[in-house]
Design a protein around this motif. Structure first.
Motif, short mmCIF file in Angstrom:
data_model
loop_
_atom_site.label_atom_id
_atom_site.label_comp_id
_atom_site.label_asym_id
_atom_site.label_seq_id
_atom_site.Cartn_x
_atom_site.Cartn_y
_atom_site.Cartn_z
N MET A 1 0.82 -1.20 0.00
CA MET A 1 0.00 0.00 0.00
C MET A 1 0.86 1.26 0.00
SD MET A 1 -3.15 0.45 -0.09
CE MET A 1 -4.47 1.52 0.21
N GLU A 2 2.12 1.13 0.41
CA GLU A 2 3.02 2.29 0.49
C GLU A 2 3.22 3.00 -0.85
OE1 GLU A 2 5.79 4.85 2.42
OE2 GLU A 2 4.62 3.27 3.36
N PRO A 3 3.43 2.29 -1.99
CA PRO A 3 3.63 3.00 -3.26
C PRO A 3 2.40 3.77 -3.71
CG PRO A 3 4.34 0.71 -3.45
CD PRO A 3 3.66 0.86 -2.13
N TRP A 4 1.24 3.34 -3.32
CA TRP A 4 0.02 4.02 -3.74
C TRP A 4 -0.29 5.24 -2.89
CZ3 TRP A 4 -1.76 2.91 -8.31
CH2 TRP A 4 -1.47 1.67 -8.87
N ALA A 5 0.43 5.47 -1.82
CA ALA A 5 0.18 6.64 -0.97
C ALA A 5 0.48 7.92 -1.72
CB ALA A 5 1.02 6.54 0.30
N ALA A 6 1.53 7.94 -2.55
CA ALA A 6 1.85 9.13 -3.33
C ALA A 6 0.77 9.42 -4.36
CB ALA A 6 3.21 8.96 -4.00
N VAL A 7 0.26 8.38 -4.99
CA VAL A 7 -0.80 8.56 -5.98
C VAL A 7 -2.06 9.08 -5.31
CG1 VAL A 7 -2.26 7.38 -7.67
CG2 VAL A 7 0.16 6.79 -7.49
N LEU A 8 -2.40 8.50 -4.17
CA LEU A 8 -3.57 8.96 -3.42
C LEU A 8 -3.40 10.41 -2.97
CD1 LEU A 8 -6.32 8.25 -2.20
CD2 LEU A 8 -5.11 7.48 -0.15
N GLY A 9 -2.19 10.74 -2.49
CA GLY A 9 -1.93 12.12 -2.09
C GLY A 9 -2.07 13.09 -3.24
N LEU A 10 -1.57 12.70 -4.42
CA LEU A 10 -1.70 13.55 -5.60
C LEU A 10 -3.16 13.73 -5.99
CD1 LEU A 10 -0.31 15.07 -7.91
CD2 LEU A 10 -0.30 12.92 -9.17
N LEU A 11 -3.94 12.66 -5.92
CA LEU A 11 -5.37 12.77 -6.24
C LEU A 11 -6.10 13.68 -5.26
CD1 LEU A 11 -6.23 9.11 -7.31
CD2 LEU A 11 -6.02 11.13 -8.77
N VAL A 12 -5.72 13.62 -3.99
CA VAL A 12 -6.34 14.49 -2.98
C VAL A 12 -5.98 15.95 -3.26
CG1 VAL A 12 -6.29 15.11 -0.53
CG2 VAL A 12 -6.53 12.72 -1.21
N VAL A 13 -4.72 16.20 -3.60
CA VAL A 13 -4.30 17.58 -3.91
C VAL A 13 -5.02 18.09 -5.15
CG1 VAL A 13 -2.33 18.96 -4.66
CG2 VAL A 13 -2.08 17.41 -2.75
N LEU A 14 -5.13 17.25 -6.19
CA LEU A 14 -5.84 17.65 -7.39
C LEU A 14 -7.32 17.92 -7.12
CD1 LEU A 14 -4.26 15.27 -10.05
CD2 LEU A 14 -4.00 17.74 -9.87
N ALA A 15 -7.95 17.06 -6.36
CA ALA A 15 -9.37 17.27 -6.03
C ALA A 15 -9.55 18.54 -5.23
CB ALA A 15 -9.91 16.06 -5.26
N GLY A 16 -8.62 18.80 -4.30
CA GLY A 16 -8.70 20.04 -3.52
C GLY A 16 -8.52 21.26 -4.39
N GLY A 17 -7.62 21.18 -5.38
CA GLY A 17 -7.43 22.30 -6.30
C GLY A 17 -8.64 22.55 -7.15
N ILE A 18 -9.26 21.48 -7.64
CA ILE A 18 -10.46 21.64 -8.47
C ILE A 18 -11.60 22.23 -7.65
CG2 ILE A 18 -12.25 20.34 -9.70
CD1 ILE A 18 -9.99 18.45 -10.61
N ILE A 19 -11.78 21.73 -6.45
CA ILE A 19 -12.84 22.26 -5.58
C ILE A 19 -12.55 23.71 -5.22
CG2 ILE A 19 -13.88 22.03 -3.29
CD1 ILE A 19 -13.56 18.98 -3.64
N GLY A 20 -11.29 24.05 -4.98
CA GLY A 20 -10.92 25.42 -4.65
C GLY A 20 -11.18 26.39 -5.79
N VAL A 21 -10.84 26.00 -6.99
CA VAL A 21 -11.08 26.87 -8.14
C VAL A 21 -12.58 27.04 -8.37
CG1 VAL A 21 -10.83 27.00 -10.65
CG2 VAL A 21 -8.88 26.39 -9.24
N TYR A 22 -13.34 25.97 -8.24
CA TYR A 22 -14.78 26.06 -8.42
C TYR A 22 -15.41 26.95 -7.35
CZ TYR A 22 -19.58 24.66 -9.28
OH TYR A 22 -20.92 24.67 -9.55
N ALA A 23 -14.96 26.81 -6.10
CA ALA A 23 -15.48 27.66 -5.02
C ALA A 23 -15.11 29.12 -5.24
CB ALA A 23 -14.95 27.17 -3.68
N ALA A 24 -13.89 29.37 -5.70
CA ALA A 24 -13.49 30.76 -5.96
C ALA A 24 -14.32 31.36 -7.08
CB ALA A 24 -12.00 30.80 -6.32
#
Length: 115
Positions: A1-24
Motif C-alpha cells: 500500500m506504500e507505493p500508492w500513498a503518493a498517488v492517493l496524495g496527488l489525487l487528494v491535492v488535485l481534487a482540492g485544487g479543483i474544488i478550490g477553483v470552483y469555489a473561488a
C-alpha cells in the motif's frame, strides 16, 4: 500500500485544487444577468467573424510551421546522430540550409517586418 500513498496524495491535492477553483469562481463571479455575446468574455465583437486578415499573418503562420517542423525533425536526428555518423550530420546541415533559404526569402520579402 506504500507505493500508492503518493498517488492517493496527488489525487487528494488535485481534487482540492479543483474544488478550490470552483469555489473561488462561485464566490468571485458577478451576480445577476450579463449581456453575454457570442464570446465567453461577454464583449460584442468589433468585426465580423469572417473578416479578412492581412497576408502578413499568413506568412508568419507559415514561418511558424516551418520552424515547428524543424524541431520535429531535429529531435529524432539528435537521438540517432551518434549511431548514424557523418552522413546524418551532412543531411541535417542540408535540411537547415534549406530552411535558412526560406527564412532569408521571408526576410527579404518583408514578412518579418511589423511596421
Amino acid at each position: 500500500m506504500e507505493p500508492w500513498a503518493a498517488v492517493l496524495g496527488l489525487l487528494v491535492v488535485l481534487a482540492g485544487g479543483i474544488i478550490g477553483v470552483y469555489a473561488a469562481s462561485l464566490l468571485l463571479a458577478p451576480r445577476g444577468t450579463l449581456d453575454v455575446g457570442p464570446f465567453l468574455s461577454g464583449a460584442r465583437p468589433r468585426e465580423h467573424a469572417l473578416s479578412r486578415f492581412h497576408v502578413r499573418w499568413y506568412a508568419v503562420t507559415l514561418l511558424f510551421l516551418a520552424f515547428d517542423m524543424e524541431m520535429v525533425f531535429m529531435y529524432p536526428w539528435a537521438v540517432v546522430v551518434a549511431e548514424v555518423g557523418a552522413g546524418a550530420l551532412v543531411e541535417m546541415f542540408a535540411f537547415l540550409g534549406l530552411l535558412m533559404v526560406g527564412v532569408v526569402y521571408a526576410w527579404r520579402e518583408g514578412a518579418l517586418r511589423w511596421a
